[in-house]
Enzyme design. Structure first.
Site, PDB file in Angstrom:
ATOM      1  CE  LYS A 194      -0.721   0.298   5.032  1.00 54.06           C
ATOM      2  NZ  LYS A 194      -0.067   1.594   5.221  1.00 54.06           N
ATOM      3  CG  ASP A 195       3.440   2.286   2.838  1.00 57.81           C
ATOM      4  OD1 ASP A 195       2.377   2.926   2.942  1.00 57.81           O
ATOM      5  OD2 ASP A 195       3.989   1.717   3.791  1.00 57.81           O
ATOM      6  NE  ARG A 204      -7.670   3.403   2.720  1.00 60.21           N
ATOM      7  CZ  ARG A 204      -7.947   2.764   3.837  1.00 60.21           C
ATOM      8  NH1 ARG A 204      -9.188   2.353   4.088  1.00 60.21           N
ATOM      9  NH2 ARG A 204      -7.012   2.509   4.728  1.00 60.21           N
ATOM     10  NE  ARG A 205      -6.392   3.338   7.654  1.00 61.21           N
ATOM     11  CZ  ARG A 205      -5.118   2.999   7.819  1.00 61.21           C
ATOM     12  NH1 ARG A 205      -4.239   3.904   8.206  1.00 61.21           N
ATOM     13  NH2 ARG A 205      -4.720   1.756   7.588  1.00 61.21           N
ATOM     14  NE  ARG A 259       3.405  10.661   8.124  1.00 53.16           N
ATOM     15  CZ  ARG A 259       4.460  11.213   7.519  1.00 53.16           C
ATOM     16  NH1 ARG A 259       4.427  12.484   7.180  1.00 53.16           N
ATOM     17  NH2 ARG A 259       5.536  10.495   7.263  1.00 53.16           N
ATOM     18  NE  ARG A 284       1.302   6.232  11.708  1.00 54.91           N
ATOM     19  CZ  ARG A 284       0.741   6.370  10.523  1.00 54.91           C
ATOM     20  NH1 ARG A 284      -0.507   5.992  10.329  1.00 54.91           N
ATOM     21  NH2 ARG A 284       1.412   6.880   9.513  1.00 54.91           N
ATOM     22  CB  CYS A 324      -0.932   9.408  -0.491  1.00 55.26           C
ATOM     23  SG  CYS A 324       0.171  10.815  -0.358  1.00 55.26           S
TER      24      CYS A 324
END
Length: 313
Positions: free
Chosen positions: A86-87, A134-135, A152, A158, A245
């Site tokens: 996904k990155d 997205r989230r 971040r 996190r 992104c």
């Protein structure tokens, strides 16, 4: 009798130095060593790891997590790089290729909170942390009253910020938590019908320089074809919608027998329009080209319904 591969020198894996990235690289290292290969790791810090005061959309996108690793491949300091798929940007630079996609871990998003069991339990106006557009749009669709704040740092950072009380809850990828043995931090795993995952979420991709047939041969047993086809379709949706992104986009596929279904959602971060959703399925997805075509078809439906293609680089 086990045939031991011949190597003139060890293969070197370039990896970020976060705990999760190291786990992923060490996982691949162990699998290749078990197959008889000599493998070393090259730990690196990327710009994406260094710039923590701004969202990825504002500082250059997900490619910040892979550029230094690609430079190590280009300069011959490393032979392969292990990424959270996904990155990985939707378009790889010339001379690079994705040589392997491994079997997917849990692709879902995870609700993490010290005091609340589900998103619905959060009080009015609670602060939720995520730096994913997205989230953000999906959370706003579920709970418009929540205050979404940037989050971040690596996974441990996190979680620390959450535990310090900076947020009432945060949303993370379930796969990372599970890989690091932190599954007990997951209070609720969002089903795709609640919060659609991002393209490639939960899957590991291995990048190499083009033309390295020796590496392709070594990596072939690690590849998982159903996952590879699925994420190819998902990434095709993202690529067709701008592939960065800065796009508030979700794309997730799942198999039912021989049929692959792709669901996608596009949102407006300013909340001026409702979520736009699209889906398509095919029982003819048998190679990367047909998987890509399915993703493009889903993107076309999003565009036809009013979703805007990003022009951000």
């Amino acid at each position: 009798m086990k045939i031991v591969p011949t190597q003139s020198s060890p293969f070197v894996i370039a990896t970020r130095e976060s705990r999760l990235a190291m786990w992923q690289a060490e996982h691949v290292q162990a699998l290749l060593r078990n197959a008889g290969y000599s493998i070393e790791l090259l730990g690196m810090t990327t710009k994406g790891d260094q710039i923590l005061d701004r969202t990825l959309a504002k500082v250059g996108g997900k490619g910040l997590f892979v550029k230094e690793l690609e430079l190590a491949l280009e300069e011959g300091r490393a032979d392969l790089a292990v990424h959270s798929l996904k990155d990985v940007p939707m378009e790889l630079p010339a001379g690079f290729e994705l040589a392997c996609v491994m079997e997917r871990e849990d692709p879902r998003d995870a609700f993490v909170s010290p005091h609340h069991a589900t998103l619905a339990d959060l009080p009015q106006g609670a602060v939720v942390g995520t730096s994913s557009l997205r989230r953000q749009v999906l959370l706003q669709a579920l709970r418009p009253d929540l205050k979404i704040e940037p989050l971040r740092g690596n996974l441990d950072t996190r979680l620390r910020k959450l535990d310090e009380g900076q947020y009432a809850a945060i949303v993370l990828a379930a796969a990372g938590l599970k890989r690091l043995g932190l599954e007990d931090r997951i209070r609720h795993a969002f089903e795709p019908g609640e919060m659609l995952p991002s393209a490639g979420q939960g899957a590991l991709g291995i990048e190499i320089r083009a033309g390295r047939d020796d590496l392709k041969q070594a990596l072939a047993p690690l590849a998982h074809t159903p996952t590879w086809l699925t994420v190819t379709a998902e990434r095709a949706v993202s690529r067709a919608m701008g592939g960065s992104c800065s796009v508030p986009l979700a794309a997730h596929g799942r198999w039912s027998g021989n049929t692959l279904r792709i669901d996608a959602a596009w949102g407006d971060v300013e909340g001026k329009t409702s979520l736009i959703r699209a889906t398509a399925e095919s029982d003819g997805v048998s190679d990367l080209a047909s998987a890509d075509a399915l993703g493009v078809a889903v993107a076309a439906k999003l565009k036809a319904a009013g979703a805007r293609v990003s022009t951000a680089s």
